[in-house]
Design an enzyme around this catalytic site. Structure first.
Site: not given
Ligand code: AMP
Length: 284
Positions: A61, A33, A37
């Site tokens: 995925q 995180l 996040h």
């Molecule tokens: P992930 O852990 O990469 O699968 O991301 C989980 C959630 O966090 C997804 O909805 C991503 O789009 C969101 N997320 C990842 N990076 C960012 C960021 N820099 N800003 C905002 N949301 C993010």
């Protein structure tokens, strides 16, 4: 923060909370995180009584040559960050919670092809099926009132919104703004693969998107030429470009000169990681 270690416990606990009239918000993640996040967590807190975060690195995925095994897993640190944000529940499903008979023998959920066959979907075959399948499973376990997804994965947010609408799931899907490093680089769990010199270089992706935005806002509608120029600059900076696109936000089709709501979206490798970023452009 209570940790929900399996799907039965999660479903039982959260259904009970909902039956007490509490509004449940859900933020699914793959862990490692960062502030991106956590910004979604803060947004979730504002709209709801109970915030549930899940951490699950979803094998379905990832493509065969992608970084599933190497994907950063930092659970102790993640827990600490979520405790500091006063998250109510952390759901940590196991593979057997999500794919009890293995991922090959699981029902798949496919979003419509004309949303998934372009941009990230074009170079990551099967990726969005993995996403829609796992998100469906997670939504059915958690049964939230609202689920928050980052606009950093803009296409993913669109695909999920459409899936929820088409499958009549009674859940609001809300987008969260992109959190960035000071140099403009969109935060990502994969940024940890970059050396510090590469992190500086990686910020050029954002800079080139913004330069393109400024040209569009100044009235340049020769999108093919803007795209060519941006790709050339990225290649000169040492990126290997996957795509650089100017699309209509509503359906991700290539933008034409009369479109008013555009998305500039890009994906490019810098060294090992493939970075993505995007910017909405509103013209009047
Ligand atoms: P992930 O852990 O990469 O699968 O991301 C989980 C959630 O966090 C997804 O909805 C991503 O789009 C969101 N997320 C990842 N990076 C960012 C960021 N820099 N800003 C905002 N949301 C993010």
């Amino acid at each position: 923060m209570q940790i929900l270690t399996n799907k039965q416990e999660a479903q039982r606990t959260l259904i009970e909370k909902k039956s007490q009239g509490l509004r449940v918000a859900f933020v699914p993640t793959m862990g490692n995180l960062h502030q991106g996040h956590l910004s979604l967590v803060r947004q979730a807190k504002k709209t709801s009584d109970i915030v549930v975060v899940s951490i699950y690195v979803n094998p379905l995925q990832f493509g065969p040559n992608e970084d599933f095994d190497a994907y950063p897993r930092t659970l102790d640190n993640d827990k600490q960050l979520l405790i500091e944000e006063s998250v109510d529940y952390l759901f940590l499903p196991s593979d057997s919670d999500i794919y009890p008979r293995g991922k090959a023998l699981h029902t798949k959920v496919d979003a419509i092809e004309n949303l998934t066959n372009k941009l990230c979907g074009a170079s990551r075959p099967g990726h969005f099926t993995g996403v829609t399948t796992v998100v469906n499973i997670l939504l059915n376990i958690v049964q939230p009132d609202v689920a928050i997804f980052g606009k950093k994965d803009f296409q993913q947010l669109m695909v999920i919104k459409r899936m929820v609408e088409d499958l009549c799931l009674p859940i609001d899907i809300v987008g969260g703004e992109i959190e960035r490093e000071k140099n403009g680089l969109a935060m990502s769990s994969r940024n940890g693969y970059l050396s510090s010199a590469e992190q500086d270089k990686a910020a050029h992706l954002r800079a080139i998107i913004i330069a393109t935005q400024k040209q569009i806002e100044a009235g340049d509608t020769n999108y093919a030429s803007l795209i060519r120029h941006a790709k050339q600059q990225l290649e000169n900076d040492g990126f290997k470009v996957d795509y650089f696109a100017i699309v209509r936000t509503e359906n991700l089709e290539p933008a034409t000169k009369n479109d008013k709501h555009l998305l500039i979206a890009a994906a490019a490798w810098l060294g090992q990681p493939r970075l993505i970023d995007n910017q909405e452009v509103l013209l009047n």
